[in-house]
Design an enzyme around this catalytic site. Structure first.
Site, mmCIF file in Angstrom:
data_model
loop_
_atom_site.group_PDB
_atom_site.id
_atom_site.type_symbol
_atom_site.label_atom_id
_atom_site.label_comp_id
_atom_site.label_asym_id
_atom_site.label_seq_id
_atom_site.Cartn_x
_atom_site.Cartn_y
_atom_site.Cartn_z
ATOM 1 N N SER A 207 0.859 -1.187 0.000
ATOM 2 C CA SER A 207 0.000 0.000 0.000
ATOM 3 C C SER A 207 0.893 1.233 0.000
ATOM 4 O O SER A 207 1.611 1.491 0.969
ATOM 5 C CB SER A 207 -0.892 -0.038 1.243
ATOM 6 O OG SER A 207 -1.710 1.102 1.287
ATOM 7 N N HIS A 287 -5.305 2.308 12.610
ATOM 8 C CA HIS A 287 -5.730 2.601 11.240
ATOM 9 C C HIS A 287 -6.886 3.584 11.181
ATOM 10 O O HIS A 287 -7.024 4.332 10.211
ATOM 11 C CB HIS A 287 -6.064 1.347 10.435
ATOM 12 C CG HIS A 287 -6.168 1.663 8.960
ATOM 13 N ND1 HIS A 287 -7.349 2.000 8.354
ATOM 14 C CD2 HIS A 287 -5.207 1.781 7.999
ATOM 15 C CE1 HIS A 287 -7.118 2.281 7.065
ATOM 16 N NE2 HIS A 287 -5.841 2.151 6.832
ATOM 17 N N HIS A 311 -2.676 0.694 -3.956
ATOM 18 C CA HIS A 311 -2.322 -0.542 -3.266
ATOM 19 C C HIS A 311 -2.526 -1.744 -4.179
ATOM 20 O O HIS A 311 -3.161 -1.652 -5.226
ATOM 21 C CB HIS A 311 -3.054 -0.681 -1.920
ATOM 22 C CG HIS A 311 -4.433 -1.223 -1.978
ATOM 23 N ND1 HIS A 311 -5.331 -1.069 -0.947
ATOM 24 C CD2 HIS A 311 -5.093 -1.937 -2.918
ATOM 25 C CE1 HIS A 311 -6.463 -1.668 -1.264
ATOM 26 N NE2 HIS A 311 -6.347 -2.194 -2.442
#
Lengths: 343, 343
Positions: A207, A287, A311
């Site tokens: 990513s 996250h 990603h």
């Protein structure tokens, strides 16, 4: 608008997408499109682990191997310092023709992990998924990165993004398969080489972010407000990921052709399952903070944002994986997943 | 751990849950459990809209109706000031026996919207869903709110929560139905009464918080850091929700029995679909901020948090809905969804 799943990989669904057919994403995103003849892609990570001076000769060696017959269509290189303080440079190579990879790999493997190097570890991590087990996502269609460089091109705007579950919905196999993990990683000792056999539906994500086009206030916003939060999340996965199903995480700085640091980075991590990756991305505080910082950044800048995001995610069958480590410390890559067995 | 879907409502699935069977939520949550004999619940919102003095006589009137034969098992009352500056007090009543509601409703409706009141608007909003079209969620099992007060009790810890999609997975009908919306709201003029017929799979959420048990630093954290962010999101839905499928939103302050403000509030909103509610909750900047603030709050306090959270969500069939407004301004409740038709 088109589906992220190309028409030739559409199958009769036994599992539904997470969004209704009339879903419209709030901003555009794009996916890599391979030629339909490409049935598998190969992504191979060749790592060198060291302390002190950059082992230029070893890097030249792998570059030479990659330049040989049946070598990859594309490769790039990145650097990071791992949780044990070792520096690592990973050269990542991509093939769109698995037969060429197979022809190339055996001698290259012998050269890379078949011999001892003083004070230097080497490793190989390979996935060779069918295209149905793989997806990509790009914020802009005009600068492919990673595996997308070997694709024929980019899609138009796709539907399956900007919602939780989009990653799964973009993987063609999700039409019929929950992609549940099966089994546990095991260590195989082969002299000085340590191999890990993982398990069905192991998941890999790369990513990335590219801030090379950002200027003045946008650059400052990325470097001051987004990057530190991203780094914190990457550190969490690296140091404490195992408990939530993240076997290993590397927050890599992409190297330019001359070996200098570019203005691109990516996180690369190995997961027990796509579901484990989904749970971290959707609800882990680290996250949620990254997502919040990115949302704030993108809503501040709107369509004028010059930051590029992408990603690639793969959910690999057990026989699509290869992990081999030589002279690496026991928390290197997938060795971290079998450390207790190895002890 | 148990499923949020009670065993007697389990059916052969044609649609999958969003999480694997071995999913374990990171913290406990609970759902209301009805007696299996309860096939439907009724939730009826009786609103009074006014400016200036609280119309005590009108509130006494509805309380009297609710106290009559076949009245509800439970009711509560809340207050808010709407986007046009009108004050509104909504008395919300719950029945677990639809036959009793039916016996009670006709004369009560006549009394509530059948006559003119000077300077005062009244409205009725009713859902009477089958239990398969409805779910609840509670952070603690020992203080039911809203419809859960009429339930037999609370479940043990349930599996389907703490992930995006949990709300849908807790609704039994999601086992076999995408619950897509069908049709558009329409206005029916019946003299001074305005009725709205909405459409299949209209969605209602009541989502509440109770900070009455919080003390000192926790209370300050809720009131200073969480509540303002929640209010901002509620204001967005109230003022600009239509574009994302939110027909109407009320951020209500619960009133104690003596009419004073309690330390409980809830947001109550009407949505075009469960999917539209999911999209707002998962990715709209206003709710991402609410989620982030709540995450930070809960991770700061851990299990010692005294804040109580709950919600109830219904996806109603077209014939399970009733909306009627008298002398209310044209942006009241579901009238907002048909305003252009009415103009």
């Amino acid at each position: 608008m088109e589906s992220a799943i190309p028409a030739y990989l559409e199958t009769m669904r036994t599992r539904h997408k997470r969004v209704p057919d009339d879903y419209e994403p709030p901003y555009p995103s794009f996916v890599a499109r391979y030629k339909p003849a490409v049935s598998r892609v190969v992504m191979a990570y060749f790592g060198v682990q060291y302390r002190g001076e950059t082992p230029l000769a070893v890097l030249t060696e792998i570059a030479g191997l990659l330049a040989g017959e049946d070598g990859p269509s594309h490769w790039d290189r990145a650097h990071y310092v791992d949780q044990s303080g070792y520096e690592t440079i990973v050269t990542v190579a991509y093939w769109g023709d698995v037969a060429r990879f197979d022809a190339w790999f055996a001698p290259a493997r012998e050269a890379w992990t078949g011999k001892a190097r003083d004070g230097i570890g080497t490793f190989i991590e390979v996935l060779r998924p069918t295209v149905a087990r793989h997806e990509t996502l790009f914020s802009s269609p005009d600068r492919p990165e990673g595996v997308a460089v070997i694709a024929e091109g980019m899609s138009g705007e796709v539907q399956e993004h900007a919602y939780w579950g989009g990653m799964r919905d973009r993987i063609p196999l999700s039409q019929t398969d929950a992609m549940a993990p099966g089994g546990a990683p095991e260590l195989i000792r082969d002299g000085a080489r340590l191999r890990v056999t993982a398990h069905d539906n192991l998941c890999l994500i790369r990513s990335g972010q590219d801030w090379s086009d950002t200027e003045s206030s946008e650059r400052k916003l990325y470097l001051d407000d987004v990057e530190p939060v991203l780094r914190e999340g990457m550190d969490f996965l690296r140091d404490d990921g195992l408990g939530i199903g993240c076997y290993a995480n590397r927050y890599m700085h992409v190297l330019a052709a001359d070996g200098s640091a570019s203005e691109k980075s990516y996180g690369q991590s190995w997961w027990k399952s796509l579901a484990a990756l989904e749970r971290w991305a959707e609800s882990h505080p680290t996250h949620v903070k990254i997502f919040g910082a990115a949302m704030k950044y993108l809503s501040t800048l709107g369509p004028s944002a010059k930051l590029r995001l992408y990603h690639e995610v793969t959910v690999a069958a057990a026989d699509e994986q290869f992990f081999e480590y030589r002279n690496c410390h026991p928390k290197t890559g997938m060795l971290a997943a079998v450390e207790t067995v190895s002890a």
